[in-house]
Design a protein around this motif. Sequence first.
Motif, PDB file in Angstrom:
ATOM      1  N   ASP A 375       0.905  -1.141   0.025  1.00 58.48           N
ATOM      2  CA  ASP A 375       0.108   0.108   0.023  1.00 58.48           C
ATOM      3  C   ASP A 375       0.843   1.385  -0.126  1.00 58.48           C
ATOM      4  OD1 ASP A 375      -2.696  -1.112  -0.101  1.00 58.48           O
ATOM      5  OD2 ASP A 375      -2.304  -1.645   1.915  1.00 58.48           O
ATOM      6  N   LEU A 399      -3.318  -0.755  -5.806  1.00 61.90           N
ATOM      7  CA  LEU A 399      -4.701  -1.254  -5.809  1.00 61.90           C
ATOM      8  C   LEU A 399      -5.669  -0.324  -6.520  1.00 61.90           C
ATOM      9  CD1 LEU A 399      -6.639  -3.714  -5.090  1.00 61.90           C
ATOM     10  CD2 LEU A 399      -7.019  -2.654  -2.927  1.00 61.90           C
ATOM     11  N   ALA A 403      -7.513  -0.827  -9.869  1.00 61.79           N
ATOM     12  CA  ALA A 403      -8.826  -0.769 -10.289  1.00 61.79           C
ATOM     13  C   ALA A 403      -9.450   0.200 -11.094  1.00 61.79           C
ATOM     14  CB  ALA A 403      -9.517  -0.592  -8.882  1.00 61.79           C
ATOM     15  N   VAL A 411      -5.606  -6.746  -9.522  1.00 62.74           N
ATOM     16  CA  VAL A 411      -6.503  -6.382  -8.210  1.00 62.74           C
ATOM     17  C   VAL A 411      -6.463  -7.602  -7.384  1.00 62.74           C
ATOM     18  CG1 VAL A 411      -8.753  -6.081  -7.344  1.00 62.74           C
ATOM     19  CG2 VAL A 411      -8.227  -4.510  -8.911  1.00 62.74           C
ATOM     20  N   LEU A 415      -4.880  -8.243  -3.558  1.00 64.07           N
ATOM     21  CA  LEU A 415      -5.630  -8.381  -2.492  1.00 64.07           C
ATOM     22  C   LEU A 415      -4.685  -9.541  -1.612  1.00 64.07           C
ATOM     23  CD1 LEU A 415      -9.001  -7.918  -3.727  1.00 64.07           C
ATOM     24  CD2 LEU A 415      -7.975  -6.425  -1.999  1.00 64.07           C
ATOM     25  N   ARG A 421      -8.551  -2.766   0.850  1.00 61.49           N
ATOM     26  CA  ARG A 421      -9.239  -2.103  -0.258  1.00 61.49           C
ATOM     27  C   ARG A 421     -10.034  -0.771   0.097  1.00 61.49           C
ATOM     28  NH1 ARG A 421     -14.683  -4.342   0.692  1.00 61.49           N
ATOM     29  NH2 ARG A 421     -14.685  -5.622   2.262  1.00 61.49           N
ATOM     30  N   ASP A 422      -9.924  -0.855   1.589  1.00 64.49           N
ATOM     31  CA  ASP A 422     -10.683   0.691   2.178  1.00 64.49           C
ATOM     32  C   ASP A 422      -9.700   1.603   2.386  1.00 64.49           C
ATOM     33  OD1 ASP A 422      -9.108  -0.514   4.113  1.00 64.49           O
ATOM     34  OD2 ASP A 422     -10.770  -0.186   5.781  1.00 64.49           O
ATOM     35  N   THR A 430     -11.696   5.439  -2.706  1.00 66.71           N
ATOM     36  CA  THR A 430     -11.027   3.912  -2.606  1.00 66.71           C
ATOM     37  C   THR A 430     -11.002   3.174  -3.970  1.00 66.71           C
ATOM     38  OG1 THR A 430     -13.319   2.884  -2.477  1.00 66.71           O
ATOM     39  CG2 THR A 430     -12.334   3.766  -0.435  1.00 66.71           C
ATOM     40  N   ALA A 431     -10.443   2.103  -3.844  1.00 68.49           N
ATOM     41  CA  ALA A 431     -10.395   1.186  -5.011  1.00 68.49           C
ATOM     42  C   ALA A 431     -11.443   1.144  -5.668  1.00 68.49           C
ATOM     43  CB  ALA A 431      -9.536   0.038  -4.935  1.00 68.49           C
ATOM     44  N   ALA A 432     -12.488   0.880  -4.987  1.00 65.67           N
ATOM     45  CA  ALA A 432     -13.879   0.366  -5.648  1.00 65.67           C
ATOM     46  C   ALA A 432     -14.454   1.628  -6.196  1.00 65.67           C
ATOM     47  CB  ALA A 432     -14.867  -0.012  -4.709  1.00 65.67           C
ATOM     48  N   LEU A 447     -14.936  -5.719  -5.664  1.00 66.28           N
ATOM     49  CA  LEU A 447     -14.194  -5.301  -4.290  1.00 66.28           C
ATOM     50  C   LEU A 447     -15.380  -4.837  -3.385  1.00 66.28           C
ATOM     51  CD1 LEU A 447     -11.776  -2.805  -6.134  1.00 66.28           C
ATOM     52  CD2 LEU A 447     -10.990  -4.356  -4.669  1.00 66.28           C
TER      53      LEU A 447
END
Length: 450
Positions: A375, A399, A403, A411, A415, A421-422, A430-432, A447
Amino acid sequence: MFMCHGDEDGYVPPGEPHPPHVTVPSNLTEIKEEIDQMDEECFGWTAARHYLEYITLEEYFDRLIDHIREGGTRHKWDKSNSNIPDVLNVDLIAGAFKARMLKRNLGRISHADGEQLKALCVLFYREADLTELQRRVELEIGVTLASLPPWIMDILGIIAYARRHVDVLEHLVKNYRASSTRAKSSFDLLGVSVLSSRKGRSEKFQHSANTPLNREIEYKMWTTLLNSEPNTWLHYPMYERKTSGGIPEGLYYGLHWLADYWRGDHELRTSPAFADYLRALGARGIILSAVTIARFLSVTEGGNIDFTRGGPFVPVGIEPARLMLECFPLGDSMSKDYPNGDSANLALPITQWPIDNPDRLVVLQMLLEQGLVVDGKVAEMPWGHLGPQPEHQKYDTCLIKAAERGDIDMVKLLLRYGAKRDMQGAHGHTAAQRAKEKGHTEVANYLDGL
């Protein structure tokens, strides 16, 4: 290194006054002062006149040798505290002669010895074939290489290096021994400024055309020098930097920067010559920085973290990446103060490799297995010396970048190695959220569903 400003086409006839049309970079203070003075022609002027083809090769060597010949000319610039690196910067061979001149214990040479030395220098300058060179040395000059003193072998070695006569230099390194285990040569004087200049793109520099082939030969020559056995060559062993293979500090950093040049020579990263050079550096204990490794893995015309231009990031491939990481493990190369930022510098460009290139996953996994901070963020690097970074170039993790491109395989890999992911990146995404913003619904749903 020299620039000539004359009439409209830049040409000034031989014999015409040189200043102000001959200029050198302002940081080379002593050379600049000599060129500006105009009433004495010392090493700087000799180098300039030869570079601009105002004197012949024979005249060039005659002027250099005159500084060490009995009754030879002396100039105000021939002083013991002279800045030899400045001379080396504009002319390697002239720098070697100036270093020899300042070794008072060697004394001056006779006129006859000077003529013999000039003949040797001209022959080494022009002849790259080792067999023919040896034949002509014995036939035309009447000596054997084995009969020459170490200081002459030093100068002839520098000439072979400057001309990139790799077979000749390799022969000298393997077959001629130093006068003592602590003897030094002109190679000890080469540092950051000289080597960084030799990797540059000037059309003509330091007695050799700066072509892709010659840049590859440069690595072959340093591999030969780095692999030399104890006491077989004048520059070895080197004691000044025991923590990095015993290499003097200037040369240590010079070799480091010589390795840091792939932007215009992508193919060199995969050449056998460069692979051998990396192994030689690693064997001598030299540590390449994470920035250098990043530029090796992912070359871009705009800089490694220049996402505004979208690259183009040129991947190095699996085997060269494996070799680099075997020679220079991340544990040694990453900064203790900024491991997260070093990790971002290494890995974020890999997220920009073409999605249809499977190497991206293998190389990123290599880095993760060697301790890459999954990260890591660019913002954790001390970027001040590079200027402010745009908001969208800061804070994102691998990440988030994967994404953003809809790279589901990357991705999943990240992980597996613990990517959060947050974690929020630029603009609080965030990634999502980034995937959703870019229209990659599948990745966003994946995600969010974890």
